[in-house]
Design a protein around this motif. Sequence first.
Motif, PDB file in Angstrom:
ATOM      1  N   ASN A   1      32.318  -1.965  -9.258  1.00 47.04           N
ATOM      2  CA  ASN A   1      31.634  -3.192  -7.972  1.00 47.04           C
ATOM      3  C   ASN A   1      31.679  -1.381  -6.663  1.00 47.04           C
ATOM      4  O   ASN A   1      32.371  -0.621  -6.915  1.00 47.04           O
ATOM      5  CB  ASN A   1      32.490  -3.871  -7.886  1.00 47.04           C
ATOM      6  CG  ASN A   1      33.820  -3.388  -7.107  1.00 47.04           C
ATOM      7  OD1 ASN A   1      34.516  -2.906  -7.288  1.00 47.04           O
ATOM      8  ND2 ASN A   1      34.368  -4.651  -8.308  1.00 47.04           N
ATOM      9  N   PRO A   2      31.711  -1.479  -5.947  1.00 49.02           N
ATOM     10  CA  PRO A   2      31.231  -1.480  -4.653  1.00 49.02           C
ATOM     11  C   PRO A   2      33.173  -0.249  -4.270  1.00 49.02           C
ATOM     12  O   PRO A   2      32.620   0.676  -3.770  1.00 49.02           O
ATOM     13  CB  PRO A   2      31.276  -2.154  -3.298  1.00 49.02           C
ATOM     14  CG  PRO A   2      29.921  -2.859  -4.582  1.00 49.02           C
ATOM     15  CD  PRO A   2      30.523  -3.631  -5.251  1.00 49.02           C
ATOM     16  N   GLN A   3      33.888  -0.961  -4.869  1.00 54.43           N
ATOM     17  CA  GLN A   3      35.494  -0.664  -4.744  1.00 54.43           C
ATOM     18  C   GLN A   3      35.699   0.012  -5.823  1.00 54.43           C
ATOM     19  O   GLN A   3      36.457   1.212  -5.550  1.00 54.43           O
ATOM     20  CB  GLN A   3      36.376  -1.840  -4.608  1.00 54.43           C
ATOM     21  CG  GLN A   3      36.076  -2.392  -3.264  1.00 54.43           C
ATOM     22  CD  GLN A   3      34.484  -3.648  -3.120  1.00 54.43           C
ATOM     23  OE1 GLN A   3      34.565  -3.787  -3.983  1.00 54.43           O
ATOM     24  NE2 GLN A   3      34.044  -3.684  -2.450  1.00 54.43           N
ATOM     25  N   THR A   4      35.315   0.015  -6.220  1.00 55.21           N
ATOM     26  CA  THR A   4      35.401   1.282  -7.624  1.00 55.21           C
ATOM     27  C   THR A   4      34.241   2.290  -8.705  1.00 55.21           C
ATOM     28  O   THR A   4      34.552   3.123  -9.171  1.00 55.21           O
ATOM     29  CB  THR A   4      35.732   0.189  -9.426  1.00 55.21           C
ATOM     30  OG1 THR A   4      34.690  -0.619 -10.134  1.00 55.21           O
ATOM     31  CG2 THR A   4      36.688  -1.152  -8.741  1.00 55.21           C
ATOM     32  N   ILE A   5      32.910   2.107  -7.723  1.00 52.77           N
ATOM     33  CA  ILE A   5      31.809   2.946  -8.400  1.00 52.77           C
ATOM     34  C   ILE A   5      32.225   4.357  -8.442  1.00 52.77           C
ATOM     35  O   ILE A   5      31.823   4.791  -8.945  1.00 52.77           O
ATOM     36  CB  ILE A   5      29.989   2.381  -8.632  1.00 52.77           C
ATOM     37  CG1 ILE A   5      29.102   3.081  -9.529  1.00 52.77           C
ATOM     38  CG2 ILE A   5      30.263   1.901  -6.858  1.00 52.77           C
ATOM     39  CD1 ILE A   5      28.231   2.194  -9.681  1.00 52.77           C
ATOM     40  N   GLN A   6      32.013   4.560  -7.124  1.00 53.53           N
ATOM     41  CA  GLN A   6      32.399   6.094  -6.432  1.00 53.53           C
ATOM     42  C   GLN A   6      33.327   6.505  -7.653  1.00 53.53           C
ATOM     43  O   GLN A   6      33.138   7.646  -7.880  1.00 53.53           O
ATOM     44  CB  GLN A   6      32.656   5.648  -5.326  1.00 53.53           C
ATOM     45  CG  GLN A   6      32.610   6.470  -4.017  1.00 53.53           C
ATOM     46  CD  GLN A   6      32.496   6.600  -3.336  1.00 53.53           C
ATOM     47  OE1 GLN A   6      32.527   5.443  -2.352  1.00 53.53           O
ATOM     48  NE2 GLN A   6      32.397   7.866  -2.363  1.00 53.53           N
ATOM     49  N   SER A   7      34.767   6.098  -8.056  1.00 54.59           N
ATOM     50  CA  SER A   7      35.584   6.931  -8.284  1.00 54.59           C
ATOM     51  C   SER A   7      35.423   7.086 -10.064  1.00 54.59           C
ATOM     52  O   SER A   7      35.350   8.181 -10.459  1.00 54.59           O
ATOM     53  CB  SER A   7      36.644   6.269  -8.459  1.00 54.59           C
ATOM     54  OG  SER A   7      37.426   4.746  -9.024  1.00 54.59           O
TER      55      SER A   7
ATOM     56  N   GLN B   1      26.375   8.203  -6.748  1.00 54.37           N
ATOM     57  CA  GLN B   1      25.654   9.366  -6.301  1.00 54.37           C
ATOM     58  C   GLN B   1      26.382  10.536  -5.473  1.00 54.37           C
ATOM     59  O   GLN B   1      26.795  11.582  -5.407  1.00 54.37           O
ATOM     60  CB  GLN B   1      24.410   9.253  -5.662  1.00 54.37           C
ATOM     61  CG  GLN B   1      23.752  10.713  -5.353  1.00 54.37           C
ATOM     62  CD  GLN B   1      23.405  11.361  -6.728  1.00 54.37           C
ATOM     63  OE1 GLN B   1      22.719  11.336  -6.944  1.00 54.37           O
ATOM     64  NE2 GLN B   1      24.224  13.055  -7.243  1.00 54.37           N
ATOM     65  N   SER B   2      27.513   9.137  -4.813  1.00 55.55           N
ATOM     66  CA  SER B   2      28.405  10.181  -3.674  1.00 55.55           C
ATOM     67  C   SER B   2      29.217  10.480  -4.839  1.00 55.55           C
ATOM     68  O   SER B   2      30.056  12.086  -4.540  1.00 55.55           O
ATOM     69  CB  SER B   2      28.980   9.752  -2.521  1.00 55.55           C
ATOM     70  OG  SER B   2      29.779   8.469  -3.174  1.00 55.55           O
ATOM     71  N   GLY B   3      29.998   9.403  -5.378  1.00 55.65           N
ATOM     72  CA  GLY B   3      30.635   9.754  -6.439  1.00 55.65           C
ATOM     73  C   GLY B   3      30.907  11.152  -6.962  1.00 55.65           C
ATOM     74  O   GLY B   3      31.586  12.183  -7.221  1.00 55.65           O
ATOM     75  N   ALA B   4      29.493  11.388  -7.804  1.00 61.36           N
ATOM     76  CA  ALA B   4      28.567  12.933  -8.478  1.00 61.36           C
ATOM     77  C   ALA B   4      29.254  13.300  -7.650  1.00 61.36           C
ATOM     78  O   ALA B   4      29.416  14.640  -8.178  1.00 61.36           O
ATOM     79  CB  ALA B   4      27.786  12.546  -9.462  1.00 61.36           C
ATOM     80  N   ASP B   5      28.233  13.467  -5.606  1.00 62.76           N
ATOM     81  CA  ASP B   5      28.755  14.726  -5.236  1.00 62.76           C
ATOM     82  C   ASP B   5      30.265  15.340  -5.595  1.00 62.76           C
ATOM     83  O   ASP B   5      29.955  16.571  -5.252  1.00 62.76           O
ATOM     84  CB  ASP B   5      27.709  14.632  -4.477  1.00 62.76           C
ATOM     85  CG  ASP B   5      26.481  14.275  -4.652  1.00 62.76           C
ATOM     86  OD1 ASP B   5      25.952  13.287  -3.417  1.00 62.76           O
ATOM     87  OD2 ASP B   5      25.851  13.958  -5.371  1.00 62.76           O
ATOM     88  N   VAL B   6      30.867  14.442  -5.251  1.00 62.84           N
ATOM     89  CA  VAL B   6      32.508  14.709  -5.399  1.00 62.84           C
ATOM     90  C   VAL B   6      32.635  15.863  -5.855  1.00 62.84           C
ATOM     91  O   VAL B   6      33.102  16.708  -6.231  1.00 62.84           O
ATOM     92  CB  VAL B   6      33.220  14.093  -4.188  1.00 62.84           C
ATOM     93  CG1 VAL B   6      35.178  14.518  -5.355  1.00 62.84           C
ATOM     94  CG2 VAL B   6      32.437  13.253  -3.360  1.00 62.84           C
TER      95      VAL B   6
END
Length: 241
Positions: A188-194, A227-232
């Motif tokens: 979800n929006p809280q877990t997808i970035q990590s 995408q922002s998680g992938a960029d990191v």
Amino acid sequence: MDASGVASRLLDSVPVIAPSLLAADFSDLGGEIARLERAGAQVLHLDIMDGHFVPNLSFGLPVVEAIRRSTELPLDVHLMIAEPARYLKAFRDAGADLLTIHIEAVDDAGPLLEEIRSLGAGTGLSLNPPTPLETVEPHLDACDLVLTMSVMPGFGGQEFQVAVLEKMRRLRELAGERLLISVDGGVNPQTIQSCAQAGANYFVTGTALLGHADYGERMQQLRDLAQSGADVRVSDLCDPR
Ligand code: DX5
Ligand code: ZN
């Protein structure tokens, strides 16, 4: 790569948000699929549950055939079933483009992955949170996709298990960039970035997407966070501290 080219096309368009129809309004499945298509969905994730491998029953071949008739989108079929070897051809014939089996449900995944490949579908292997990565390692070369479950399979709407992030990280190190690393359960929006930062590039979303007012907006929000998680992750690779 799979004869149909579905897996390679999905790999070219990561991060992929894969709506799980388990969370759909089954009284209006055609309408739900049309809304997801309009929202820009690239694939549909179909959760097949047999009440044996998992303590729940979802839907089977007739529903997959009906979904196949109602969309051109690739169908990513997640087989949470015992004895998957008995049903691979039937699900391929019903319209599956990607077939994912559970390593816990088979003695040797090798021959089943070969059969999936020979049927012209993309090959997927899934492991539950407690299952060590070592169990799938021998099969990575035969996989287009590895599905790292972030909940115990059987139900949507469960809590994301953060311990799985380390498994995703190790898997990405082992497999390199060619593999679709799917995460499924509590995304979800809280877990997808990590998840993306850990190396996942394919995100199954049920209750975080289905049932929300605007599928397009929600999918875009999830895609942007992924995408922002992938960029990191990429910047960490380029500039490890
Ligand atoms: C669970 C299924 C998941 C589930 C995801 O066994 O494999 O695909 O539908 O649902 P959410 O995203 O709500 O956790
Ligand atoms: Zn699933």
